[in-house]
Design an enzyme around this catalytic site. Structure first.
Site, short mmCIF file in Angstrom:
data_model
loop_
_atom_site.label_atom_id
_atom_site.label_comp_id
_atom_site.label_asym_id
_atom_site.label_seq_id
_atom_site.Cartn_x
_atom_site.Cartn_y
_atom_site.Cartn_z
N ARG A 23 37.33 51.71 35.22
CA ARG A 23 38.52 50.91 34.95
C ARG A 23 38.12 49.47 34.69
O ARG A 23 37.02 49.04 34.94
CB ARG A 23 39.46 50.93 36.19
CG ARG A 23 40.18 52.24 36.49
CD ARG A 23 41.30 52.55 35.50
NE ARG A 23 41.99 51.37 35.03
CZ ARG A 23 43.05 50.80 35.63
NH1 ARG A 23 43.53 51.32 36.73
NH2 ARG A 23 43.62 49.72 35.11
N ARG A 43 34.79 53.49 40.00
CA ARG A 43 35.57 53.86 41.18
C ARG A 43 35.29 55.30 41.56
O ARG A 43 35.03 56.14 40.71
CB ARG A 43 37.07 53.69 40.90
CG ARG A 43 37.48 52.26 40.54
CD ARG A 43 38.98 52.16 40.34
NE ARG A 43 39.40 50.80 40.04
CZ ARG A 43 40.67 50.44 39.86
NH1 ARG A 43 41.63 51.34 39.95
NH2 ARG A 43 40.97 49.17 39.59
N ASP A 48 42.77 51.90 43.30
CA ASP A 48 42.17 50.58 43.51
C ASP A 48 41.30 50.54 44.77
O ASP A 48 40.24 49.91 44.79
CB ASP A 48 43.26 49.50 43.66
CG ASP A 48 43.78 49.02 42.32
OD1 ASP A 48 43.31 49.53 41.29
OD2 ASP A 48 44.65 48.14 42.31
N TYR A 177 43.86 34.44 39.51
CA TYR A 177 45.23 34.36 40.03
C TYR A 177 45.19 34.53 41.53
O TYR A 177 44.24 35.09 42.10
CB TYR A 177 46.14 35.42 39.39
CG TYR A 177 45.87 36.85 39.83
CD1 TYR A 177 46.59 37.43 40.88
CD2 TYR A 177 44.90 37.61 39.20
CE1 TYR A 177 46.35 38.73 41.29
CE2 TYR A 177 44.65 38.92 39.61
CZ TYR A 177 45.38 39.47 40.65
OH TYR A 177 45.13 40.76 41.06
N TYR A 179 47.93 35.24 45.13
CA TYR A 179 49.24 35.40 45.75
C TYR A 179 49.38 34.30 46.79
O TYR A 179 48.75 34.36 47.85
CB TYR A 179 49.37 36.78 46.40
CG TYR A 179 49.92 37.83 45.47
CD1 TYR A 179 51.28 38.06 45.38
CD2 TYR A 179 49.06 38.58 44.67
CE1 TYR A 179 51.79 39.02 44.53
CE2 TYR A 179 49.56 39.53 43.81
CZ TYR A 179 50.92 39.75 43.75
OH TYR A 179 51.43 40.70 42.89
N GLU A 222 47.15 38.25 36.39
CA GLU A 222 45.91 38.39 35.63
C GLU A 222 46.03 37.64 34.31
O GLU A 222 47.00 37.82 33.57
CB GLU A 222 45.63 39.87 35.38
CG GLU A 222 45.42 40.66 36.66
CD GLU A 222 45.54 42.16 36.46
OE1 GLU A 222 44.89 42.90 37.21
OE2 GLU A 222 46.30 42.58 35.58
N ARG A 242 49.68 37.87 32.70
CA ARG A 242 50.55 39.00 33.05
C ARG A 242 51.69 38.51 33.93
O ARG A 242 51.54 37.58 34.72
CB ARG A 242 49.72 40.04 33.80
CG ARG A 242 50.49 41.21 34.37
CD ARG A 242 49.55 42.18 35.05
NE ARG A 242 50.23 43.28 35.71
CZ ARG A 242 49.63 44.34 36.24
NH1 ARG A 242 48.32 44.42 36.18
NH2 ARG A 242 50.32 45.30 36.81
N ARG A 390 52.24 52.53 29.67
CA ARG A 390 51.06 51.96 29.03
C ARG A 390 50.62 52.86 27.88
O ARG A 390 49.84 53.78 28.06
CB ARG A 390 49.95 51.76 30.05
CG ARG A 390 50.31 50.72 31.09
CD ARG A 390 49.22 50.53 32.11
NE ARG A 390 49.57 49.47 33.05
CZ ARG A 390 48.83 49.11 34.07
NH1 ARG A 390 47.67 49.71 34.29
NH2 ARG A 390 49.22 48.14 34.87
N TYR A 420 44.15 48.26 30.24
CA TYR A 420 43.48 46.97 30.22
C TYR A 420 42.56 46.87 28.99
O TYR A 420 42.09 47.88 28.46
CB TYR A 420 42.64 46.79 31.48
CG TYR A 420 43.41 46.43 32.73
CD1 TYR A 420 44.72 46.86 32.92
CD2 TYR A 420 42.82 45.67 33.73
CE1 TYR A 420 45.42 46.53 34.07
CE2 TYR A 420 43.50 45.35 34.89
CZ TYR A 420 44.81 45.78 35.06
OH TYR A 420 45.49 45.46 36.20
N GLU A 441 40.89 50.40 27.81
CA GLU A 441 41.13 51.67 28.50
C GLU A 441 41.94 52.58 27.59
O GLU A 441 42.87 52.14 26.91
CB GLU A 441 41.88 51.43 29.80
CG GLU A 441 41.10 50.61 30.81
CD GLU A 441 41.90 50.28 32.06
OE1 GLU A 441 41.26 49.93 33.08
OE2 GLU A 441 43.15 50.35 32.01
#
Length: 485
Positions: A23, A43, A48, A177, A179, A222, A242, A390, A420, A441
């Site tokens: 990914r 992965r 995630d 980015y 939070y 992102e 994003r 997507r 992505y 992707e």
């Protein structure tokens, strides 16, 4: 009806039957040649929380094609008991060093868990290569240096993903980015967080790193960056991010990413449901695009530039930003304690690191002009074109980068599930045509089955993007404007 051209693609990373998944692509051209460095997350499953290590493939341009070496796990790009995520490479043209930034996240701690608890589990790391990705040194943990005291106000953060850039001044910029924790009043629990784009930067060729101010007024995640040359008016830094607000967010910086002006929505760049990472790339406009030359009849011609600085009125319900394979990311991680006042409606903080000092704003930059002349810089943007899922990787073009209404409709370069992506300029062809590459992707059933690579020219972009309707005349219905007081 003639079938649109679709570039030939090469699959660089392929999911395996044992669950191993690739990914989050990143692509970096490194001169001479150039050598192409393609990165991704490896992965253990699409989740995630099961990210493991970063992988790389090196490509060499040979005539009109690229020869790729085998997939290589970057064992040095890791911290013990952490998983490596979000590859974000940047090249220093002065020293020849390639920096590969990433975040190392403790154990299997998810981004949602960090946001809920308000406790960051991510570390800012990088490895460097002096020889265009042939060898890599050990990891540097830059968190204390580059994040510092801001970490206590960040529930989590990440870089990119995708490429960083170097400015003409030599400053290195890594898009990022966070939070931000906006309130902690519920018996010690987090009551509200909001995502904001920003950049890490270095002015000494990567010896030291610092964090810049946030895009403070809109939820943005992102992101990627580009330098936009405005001719005699100088250059500005452009950020495209994003967002869960239904369309992309753009923001400008007049101080090379130390701070950002107010962000605004880009209505011509719609977001996928829950949002998706996208790539932005700036490049010099071709000589035949000079003002007065009608050789390139793509998009709007001379459109009025009337940016809205009241984007909060267009907001949609809060969502989170981190990605999941189910089309999530934006998975509702900001839900706790939502009050009546949304952080998207905030005024920017006058404090350093939260949008910059108001006194430093260059309002002249944002004021609309009677006509908008051809920009010396054009922008490309890649992103899935589906609104609910997507689907269908698209490439858009803007000849007027500071006008959020200037983007063309997309040229779909891949039909099917896609996610992505990362764009790169790989120089002129032997015939002199400006050429680009996209690492994205793709899949037949879901967007994370593989990561594909394709090459196309500016001429092909111009032939395939659909012209937009002419904008209304300046004497027509006025566009909403709202200037900072």
């Amino acid at each position: 009806m003639e079938t649109p051209l679709v570039p030939m693609r090469t699959v660089l990373f392929q999911s395996e039957r044992n669950g191993l998944t690739y990914r989050v692509p990143a692509l970096l051209p490194v001169p001479p040649g150039p050598t192409l460095l393609a990165f991704a997350e490896q992965r253990l499953s699409p989740n995630d929380a099961h990210a493991h290590r970063l992988v790389q493939r090196r490509g060499t341009l040979e005539g009109g094609s690229v020869r790729w070496d085998a997939v290589r796990v970057l064992g040095t790009a890791a911290l013990e008991e952490h998983r490596s995520m979000n590859p974000c490479p940047v090249h220093d043209a002065h020293t020849g060093t390639v920096f590969l930034f990433f975040v190392a996240v403790r154990g299997q701690t998810s981004e949602a868990a960090q946001i809920t608890a308000g406790r960051n589990a991510a570390r800012l790391c990088c490895v460097t290569s002096p020889d265009a990705g042939r060898t890599w040194d050990g990891p540097r943990d830059l968190t204390a240096e580059a994040v510092g005291g801001a970490e206590q106000d960040w529930a989590t953060f990440a870089v990119g993903p995708g490429h960083g850039i170097q400015l003409p001044s030599g400053r290195l910029l890594v898009p990022a980015y966070t939070y931000r924790v906006d309130r902690r009043e519920c018996f010690g629990k987090i009551c509200r967080t909001s995502p904001h784009a920003f950049a890490f930067y270095s002015d000494d060729h990567g010896q030291t790193w610092h964090n810049g101010g946030l895009v403070s007024n809109l939820r943005s995640g992102e992101c990627q960056l580009a330098v936009v040359d405005r001719g005699q008016a100088g250059s500005v830094l452009y950020c495209n991010a994003r967002s869960p607000l239904g369309s992309r967010v753009q923001a400008l910086s007049t101080d090379e990413g130390t701070s950002f002006l107010l962000g605004e929505l880009v209505p011509t760049l719609a977001e996928t449901a829950w949002g998706c990472q996208g790539s932005i790339l700036g490049f010099p406009a071709p000589p035949s695009s000079r003002p007065g030359d009608q050789g390139w009849s793509v998009g709007s011609k001379k459109t009025p530039f009337a940016p809205s600085l009241c984007p909060g009125t267009q907001e949609s319900p809060e969502e989170g930003v981190r990605d999941t394979p189910e089309g999530g990311g934006l998975h509702g991680t900001e839900r706790s304690g939502n009050g009546p006042r949304d952080p998207g409606l905030r005024e920017p903080s006058p404090e350093p690191g939260l949008g910059g000092d108001r006194r430093g704003w260059s309002l002249e930059l944002l004021r609309p002009s009677a006509t908008l002349t051809q920009s010396p810089t054009w922008l490309l943007y890649s992103h899935p074109t589906g609104r609910r899922a997507r689907l269908h990787m698209g490439v858009h073009l803007s000849r007027f980068p500071l006008d959020p209404h200037s983007w063309t409709k997309p040229w779909v370069i891949y039909q099917g599930p896609s996610g992505y992506s990362d764009l790169a300029s790989i120089g002129p062809t032997p015939k002199g045509a400006l050429t680009f590459a996209c690492l994205y992707e793709s899949g037949a059933r879901v967007s994370y089955e593989e990561i594909s690579f394709c090459v196309f020219s500016l001429g092909e972009v111009l032939e395939n993007v659909l012209p937009r309707a002419e904008p209304p005349p300046l004497g027509g219905k006025p566009q909403q404007q709202c200037w900072p007081s």
